[in-house]
Design a protein around this motif. Structure first.
Motif, short mmCIF file in Angstrom:
data_model
loop_
_atom_site.label_atom_id
_atom_site.label_comp_id
_atom_site.label_asym_id
_atom_site.label_seq_id
_atom_site.Cartn_x
_atom_site.Cartn_y
_atom_site.Cartn_z
N ALA A 63 30.59 65.09 65.86
CA ALA A 63 30.99 64.23 66.16
C ALA A 63 29.99 63.04 66.37
CB ALA A 63 31.78 64.23 67.53
N LYS A 64 28.86 63.39 66.58
CA LYS A 64 27.66 62.46 67.06
C LYS A 64 26.96 62.15 65.44
CE LYS A 64 26.96 64.40 71.45
NZ LYS A 64 25.77 65.06 72.44
N VAL A 65 27.33 62.61 64.66
CA VAL A 65 26.69 62.35 63.22
C VAL A 65 27.25 61.11 62.91
CG1 VAL A 65 26.24 62.98 60.80
CG2 VAL A 65 25.97 64.65 62.81
N HIS A 66 26.21 59.98 62.34
CA HIS A 66 26.57 58.85 61.83
C HIS A 66 26.97 58.95 60.40
CE1 HIS A 66 25.97 57.07 65.72
NE2 HIS A 66 24.88 57.16 65.84
N GLY A 67 27.81 58.68 59.91
CA GLY A 67 27.98 58.51 58.30
C GLY A 67 27.72 59.62 57.55
N MET A 68 28.11 60.93 57.78
CA MET A 68 27.89 61.95 57.08
C MET A 68 28.80 61.98 55.79
SD MET A 68 26.36 64.99 56.13
CE MET A 68 26.69 66.04 54.85
N HIS A 69 27.93 61.58 54.50
CA HIS A 69 29.01 61.54 53.37
C HIS A 69 29.20 62.84 52.50
CE1 HIS A 69 30.97 58.59 50.69
NE2 HIS A 69 30.56 59.43 49.56
N PRO A 81 34.74 68.53 65.35
CA PRO A 81 33.84 67.65 65.60
C PRO A 81 32.95 68.17 67.02
CG PRO A 81 36.07 66.80 66.28
CD PRO A 81 36.06 67.83 65.26
N SER A 82 33.29 69.12 67.68
CA SER A 82 32.62 69.67 68.69
C SER A 82 31.63 70.76 68.35
CB SER A 82 33.76 70.28 69.75
OG SER A 82 34.15 71.49 69.18
N ARG A 83 31.74 70.99 67.07
CA ARG A 83 30.57 72.21 66.76
C ARG A 83 29.22 71.64 66.40
NH1 ARG A 83 32.15 75.48 61.88
NH2 ARG A 83 30.41 76.85 62.49
N PRO A 84 28.25 72.27 66.66
CA PRO A 84 26.89 71.80 66.26
C PRO A 84 26.78 71.36 64.73
CG PRO A 84 26.70 73.75 67.58
CD PRO A 84 27.98 73.47 67.26
N SER A 85 26.28 70.14 64.48
CA SER A 85 26.22 69.59 63.35
C SER A 85 25.29 70.56 62.12
CB SER A 85 25.56 68.31 62.97
OG SER A 85 24.40 68.22 63.62
N ALA A 86 24.30 71.23 62.72
CA ALA A 86 23.73 72.22 62.19
C ALA A 86 24.46 73.28 61.44
CB ALA A 86 22.66 72.83 62.66
N GLU A 87 25.49 73.63 62.30
CA GLU A 87 26.26 74.94 61.61
C GLU A 87 27.25 74.26 60.87
OE1 GLU A 87 28.40 76.33 64.94
OE2 GLU A 87 26.49 77.22 66.12
N VAL A 88 27.98 73.31 61.05
CA VAL A 88 28.94 72.67 60.00
C VAL A 88 28.20 72.34 58.58
CG1 VAL A 88 30.51 70.51 59.57
CG2 VAL A 88 30.44 71.64 61.90
N GLY A 245 20.53 48.13 62.15
CA GLY A 245 20.69 48.21 63.57
C GLY A 245 21.63 49.46 64.06
N LEU A 246 21.74 49.67 65.46
CA LEU A 246 22.53 50.71 65.93
C LEU A 246 23.86 50.37 66.44
CD1 LEU A 246 19.49 51.59 68.38
CD2 LEU A 246 20.33 53.13 66.61
N PRO A 247 24.78 51.24 65.85
CA PRO A 247 26.24 51.05 66.03
C PRO A 247 26.81 50.68 67.44
CG PRO A 247 26.12 53.12 65.18
CD PRO A 247 24.64 52.37 65.23
N LEU A 248 27.28 49.80 68.17
CA LEU A 248 27.45 49.72 69.52
C LEU A 248 28.59 50.36 69.50
CD1 LEU A 248 26.58 48.36 72.05
CD2 LEU A 248 27.63 46.35 71.45
N ASN A 249 29.04 51.49 69.99
CA ASN A 249 30.14 52.76 70.25
C ASN A 249 30.16 52.83 71.72
OD1 ASN A 249 28.15 54.42 71.20
ND2 ASN A 249 28.04 55.58 68.90
N ASP A 250 31.25 53.29 72.17
CA ASP A 250 31.64 53.70 73.55
C ASP A 250 30.58 54.10 74.37
OD1 ASP A 250 33.89 52.15 73.02
OD2 ASP A 250 35.26 54.27 73.11
N ALA A 251 30.14 55.25 74.03
CA ALA A 251 28.82 55.99 74.38
C ALA A 251 27.56 54.94 74.78
CB ALA A 251 28.30 57.17 73.66
#
Length: 362
Positions: A63-69, A81-88, A245-251
């Motif tokens: 879920a924290k990965v920006h723009g994985m195409h 989205p809750s799994r580690p990106s490394a595993e996915v 630039g950095l996306p201004l998200n809720d976090a």
């Protein structure tokens, strides 16, 4: 990978690296008639599928990965989205390699690429040598973390580590951290560390730029063009995110509101107990976390003398201007995941033109 080879094997193309860019290139080679192990090989130094993603810290969830195409020809669907990106990503790349029968050879370390016999390139590896008419280099940056140097750095009594060594926030509970770097990794680290650390301090060389609103195709093309201009001039590439630039998200908004993302200018020196500025301000620290990015892993290409006086490799599209047999994908403007896909297709198209004078190996 089978046992170590003693003989030099001839192929039409060698792909170095099996991350996003390398797999995209291999897919397009396969799709246009090249046979793996006969016409081309993919060499990867990693222990398994996943490219650099397999080494990312467990708390970096998908879920924290920006723009994985997605890779060409196979969508990444139903990822939790809750799994580690490394595993996915590792599982996705593994399915991809099998689905398209890419036969990635690993772990194989490419030690050097140099001029071979008969106008070919000689690729020297830990698993023997390959003679090839074309090279697609897709080695990325993960193996070359950038560590800046500051006065007093060697005197620091605490721990220093780079993003490449970060394994998650839990081990820093109760410690005082200075996080260096204005990119996505730096902000992610700070937001993760704040609930655990005794204190965090964020320092960057330049004020961070937060991007409001959607990042449309026109903005993306403009950002890529700025990076592309540098590599066309033979300068070391800047990352695409450095111009987006950095996306201004809720976090991020919450981090700004809480003061976690209160940025300070770069310190002037490191002391045994922390960092200090020229005006006398000091911050005590147990840990300095360098979220300072990476550089292109290209040392194995040094024998070809591709670098320009400006320090980079001048590239037109994906082709090294100094040697049309060499293509760099995932370099400079193609370092994003969508750019890597396009670069793989472009490199294969150019290589087919290069090889058109002779048929593929029988």
């Amino acid at each position: 990978m089978n046992g170590t080879r003693e003989v030099e094997v001839e192929v039409e193309a060698v792909v170095v690296g099996a991350g996003q860019a390398g797999l995209a290139a291999a897919y397009h080679l396969r799709r246009t008639g090249f046979e793996p192990d006969r016409d081309f090989v993919v060499l990867d130094h990693s222990p398994g599928p996943g490219g650099a993603w397999q080494f990312r810290w467990p708390s970096l969830t998908f879920a924290k990965v920006h723009g994985m195409h997605a890779l060409p020809g196979m969508e990444l669907t139903d990822a939790d989205p809750s799994r580690p990106s490394a595993e996915v990503v590792r599982e996705y790349f593994d399915r991809y390699e099998l689905a398209f029968d890419l036969r990635v050879r690993r772990p194989v370390a490419v030690r050097s690429v140099r001029e071979g016999a008969g106008g070919r390139l000689l690729v020297e590896t830990s698993d023997g040598d390959w003679s090839t008419r074309a090279l697609i280099n897709a080695t990325g940056t993960w193996d070359r973390p950038f560590w800046p140097r500051y006065a007093g750095q060697e005197t620091f009594r605490g721990r220093q580590l780079h993003t490449a060594q970060y394994a998650g926030p839990e081990e820093f509970a109760g410690q005082r951290l200075v996080v260096v770097g204005g990119g996505a990794s730096g902000t992610q680290h700070l937001l993760e560390l704040a609930p655990y650390a005794a204190a965090t301090t964020w320092v960057t060389r330049r004020p961070p730029v937060f991007r409001e609103g959607p990042f449309d195709q026109e903005a993306g093309r403009a950002a890529v063009a700025l990076v592309e201009e540098r590599v066309r001039e033979g300068l070391p590439p800047r990352s695409v995110v450095s111009v987006t630039g950095l996306p201004l998200n809720d976090a991020i908004r919450q981090g700004l509101a809480d003061g976690v993302l209160e940025r300070r200018p770069m310190f002037d020196r490191i002391t045994p107990d922390g960092v200090e500025w020229r005006d006398g301000r000091k911050v005590a620290a147990d840990v300095i976390l360098w979220a300072t990015g990476f550089r292109a892993a290209l040392d194995h290409l040094a024998p070809l003398r591709l670098r320009e006086p400006g320090g980079g490799i001048r590239v037109e599209g994906t082709r090294a201007v100094a040697d049309p047999r060499v293509h760099l994908v995932g370099y400079g403007p193609s370092a994003s995941t969508i750019g890597a896909n396009r670069a793989g297709r472009s490199a294969v198209r150019d290589i087919r033109r290069l090889l058109a004078e002779e048929p593929l190996a029988a």
